[in-house]
Write an enzyme that holds these catalytic residues in place. Structure first.
Site, PDB file in Angstrom:
ATOM      1  N   ASP A 126       0.800  -1.126  -0.007  1.00 35.76           N
ATOM      2  CA  ASP A 126       0.065  -0.199   0.133  1.00 35.76           C
ATOM      3  C   ASP A 126       0.827   1.301   0.080  1.00 35.76           C
ATOM      4  O   ASP A 126       0.555   2.446   0.280  1.00 35.76           O
ATOM      5  CB  ASP A 126      -0.987  -0.137   1.350  1.00 35.76           C
ATOM      6  CG  ASP A 126      -2.380  -0.649   1.072  1.00 35.76           C
ATOM      7  OD1 ASP A 126      -2.261  -1.117  -0.270  1.00 35.76           O
ATOM      8  OD2 ASP A 126      -2.917  -0.523   1.979  1.00 35.76           O
ATOM      9  N   ASP A 185       3.419  -9.214   9.285  1.00 37.43           N
ATOM     10  CA  ASP A 185       3.692  -7.619   9.222  1.00 37.43           C
ATOM     11  C   ASP A 185       5.018  -7.324   8.809  1.00 37.43           C
ATOM     12  O   ASP A 185       5.926  -8.409   8.882  1.00 37.43           O
ATOM     13  CB  ASP A 185       3.393  -6.883  10.691  1.00 37.43           C
ATOM     14  CG  ASP A 185       1.735  -6.851  10.982  1.00 37.43           C
ATOM     15  OD1 ASP A 185       0.943  -7.079  10.134  1.00 37.43           O
ATOM     16  OD2 ASP A 185       1.588  -6.353  12.054  1.00 37.43           O
ATOM     17  N   ASP A 187       7.746  -5.977   9.672  1.00 38.42           N
ATOM     18  CA  ASP A 187       9.079  -5.989  10.490  1.00 38.42           C
ATOM     19  C   ASP A 187       8.996  -7.424  10.991  1.00 38.42           C
ATOM     20  O   ASP A 187       9.833  -7.559  12.182  1.00 38.42           O
ATOM     21  CB  ASP A 187       8.706  -4.898  11.517  1.00 38.42           C
ATOM     22  CG  ASP A 187       7.599  -4.872  12.471  1.00 38.42           C
ATOM     23  OD1 ASP A 187       6.540  -5.419  12.045  1.00 38.42           O
ATOM     24  OD2 ASP A 187       7.704  -4.668  13.679  1.00 38.42           O
ATOM     25  N   ASP A 279      -7.768  -7.484  13.528  1.00 36.41           N
ATOM     26  CA  ASP A 279      -7.327  -8.763  13.901  1.00 36.41           C
ATOM     27  C   ASP A 279      -8.260  -9.327  15.317  1.00 36.41           C
ATOM     28  O   ASP A 279      -8.513 -10.507  15.082  1.00 36.41           O
ATOM     29  CB  ASP A 279      -5.852  -8.714  14.429  1.00 36.41           C
ATOM     30  CG  ASP A 279      -5.364  -7.692  15.155  1.00 36.41           C
ATOM     31  OD1 ASP A 279      -6.575  -6.838  15.820  1.00 36.41           O
ATOM     32  OD2 ASP A 279      -4.441  -7.398  15.110  1.00 36.41           O
TER      33      ASP A 279
END
Length: 511
Positions: A126, A185, A187, A279
């Protein structure tokens, strides 16, 4: 000079008269009610912590490992079926302008050990920065040239933020052949054997919808602020997630480092961006449909903690506001649900949402930073020693179980958590009332900021005001009080001043 002195004495007399007239009929009753409510919330938190402490002790004592509670068999080759005997796995890596970590995250996802024709890596980019977007696309092309089945997906808007990206990714035709989806994610860096340790649980236990791994913080020693975060999050992963998994087969999905059964995800309504905790939203909806979750405490996935104050504040706003907002949106849906037991409904509404996501934030700030200091100025209201000293001490010690290596930092952790409770309380109230910032989503900054010159500037005015309030109460306690709270009040006020000027974590020149 005498007239000035006389007018000043007159003003002081008038102020004292007004205070004496207001204190007895208004201030004292209000403060007594506040003390009662805060003590009640403190008892709720204490009972919750003691209960979870007992459960986790029993779990460790009786060795209720995941392999004993659920069937687990290693995936084996089938001579006749070949690789088709392995389930098809989709790995989603959502990212947004991740210049610092995009190579690590894509490399870790592509490095997952699984039959190459039974895994699809899906990078959901994105990014709004054209340079970063081009770098991510080139990295995906580089891995594709090595034979990795990797898909680079973009969209023309950021509707729904991360939830919108994940939802859009699930619409691709090639996803229809997949059985499970792993989410990481930008990281997060899973070890190569991540799928071999998680997927067999889903294959052998059709009632399981989610397998969640633990987080491992690679930069916990970067600064004092990251050490404080480690203490809070280690309790969450060591106790809260484990208790939820063992007793109710339910806990909040952490949004990453987990594997979902795709059929369960669809049955539960898929991704929804009505709050900033998509989530948790999905996890609650799946649980209400009877699906079970499994937490694997020994499976750890490396990731980074935010090391700047601004990044941490944005993250905590999302993590405090989102659950409170979701609580308001789902309360009646949970109550009306007929697929889960009353016992589980009480756990989700009272324990999971009300005590942990609402009471814990509000009580920490209101009791220790507002009400308790106010009793110094209003000595007619007394807080019993068990409420002012014993309960917070027990709660603090129980929290320290998660990170025994940081026991010597408990005092710093208390001061830090009390200071952050102002920000979390504000976010919680915004979420409950669905204020203007209820759906604010700012991606947590990764990596270290560039070095900059030392500057003195007020960053957070509310923290400064609370710091002055605590400092005033400390001075009043020394001069007129009998509570002897002044040591705590002075130290806590200094913590608020430090936070107000932004001298926490790694200094960020852009803040």
């Amino acid at each position: 000079m005498e007239s000035f002195q006389g007018s000043r004495d007159d003003i002081s007399y008038q102020m004292g008269l007004i205070w004496s007239q207001v204190k007895e009929p208004v201030i004292v009753p209000m403060l007594r009610v506040s003390v009662f409510l805060c003590l009640a919330m403190s008892l709720m938190m204490l009972v919750e912590r003691v209960y979870m402490g007992i459960v986790i002790c029993l779990v460790k004592l009786f060795g209720r490992r995941p392999e004993k509670r659920y069937k687990w068999e290693p995936m084996k080759d089938d001579v006749e079926l070949g690789n088709s005997s392995y389930p098809m796995v989709l790995v989603q890596v959502p990212m947004y302008n991740e210049r610092e970590v995009y190579q690590l995250s894509i490399g870790a996802a592509c490095g997952l050990s699984w039959p190459s024709d039974r895994i699809i890596i899906q990078v959901l980019d994105d990014s709004t920065n054209p340079t970063i977007k081009e770098l991510v696309q080139m990295e995906c092309s580089r891995w594709a040239s090595k034979g990795v089945n990797i898909k680079y997906e973009v969209r023309d808007n950021r509707d729904g933020y991360k939830a919108g990206a994940l939802k859009e990714g699930m619409k691709r035709n090639y996803v229809k052949q997949c059985d499970y989806v792993a989410i990481f994610d930008a990281d997060f860096q899973p070890d190569p054997d991540f799928l071999w340790r998680t997927v067999p649980f889903l294959v052998n236990n059709p009632e399981l919808a989610l397998v969640q791994a633990r987080w491992k913080f690679v930069n916990a020693n970067e600064c004092l602020m990251t050490r404080m975060q480690e203490m809070s999050l280690d309790y969450h992963f060591t106790v809260e997630q484990e208790v939820g998994s063992c007793t109710y087969a339910f806990f909040g999905f952490n949004g990453t480092a987990g594997v979902w059964r795709i059929s369960a995800l669809y049955e539960s309504g898929g991704w929804n961006h009505r709050t900033t905790v998509e989530d948790m939203d999905l996890a609650v909806r799946a649980s209400l449909r009877g699906w079970k979750f499994l937490y694997l405490p020994n499976l750890k996935v490396k990731n980074e903690l935010p090391s700047t104050l601004n990044a941490y504040r944005f993250q905590q706003h999302r993590w405090s506001c989102g659950p409170a907002n979701l609580f308001m949106k789902m309360f009646m849906e949970i109550m009306r649900n007929r697929k889960v037991s009353l016992y589980k409904k009480i756990y989700v509404i009272y324990s999971f949402f009300f005590v942990r996501k609402v009471v814990a934030h509000i009580n920490t700030f209101m009791f220790y930073c507002i009400v308790l200091p106010a009793t110094v100025v209003v000595p007619e209201v007394v807080v019993p020693k068990w409420g002012a000293v014993y309960i917070p001490s027990i709660i603090t010690l129980l929290n320290a179980v998660g990170t025994p290596r940081s026991l010597h930092l408990l005092v710093f952790w208390i001061l830090f958590e009390n200071t952050m409770s102002l920000h979390r309380t504000k976010a919680t109230i915004i979420g409950l009332l669905e204020g203007s910032r209820a759906n604010e989503w700012i991606v947590t900054q990764k990596g270290k900021p560039p070095k900059s010159r030392f500057r003195i500037r007020i960053h957070h005015m509310l923290e400064l005001l609370v710091g002055f309030y605590l400092f005033f109460c400390g001075c009043y306690d020394i001069m007129f009080g009998k509570n002897r709270y002044y040591i705590f009040l002075y130290i806590q006020s200094i913590a608020f001043f430090i936070m107000a000027f932004g001298y926490v974590g790694i200094f960020d020149p852009n803040s």
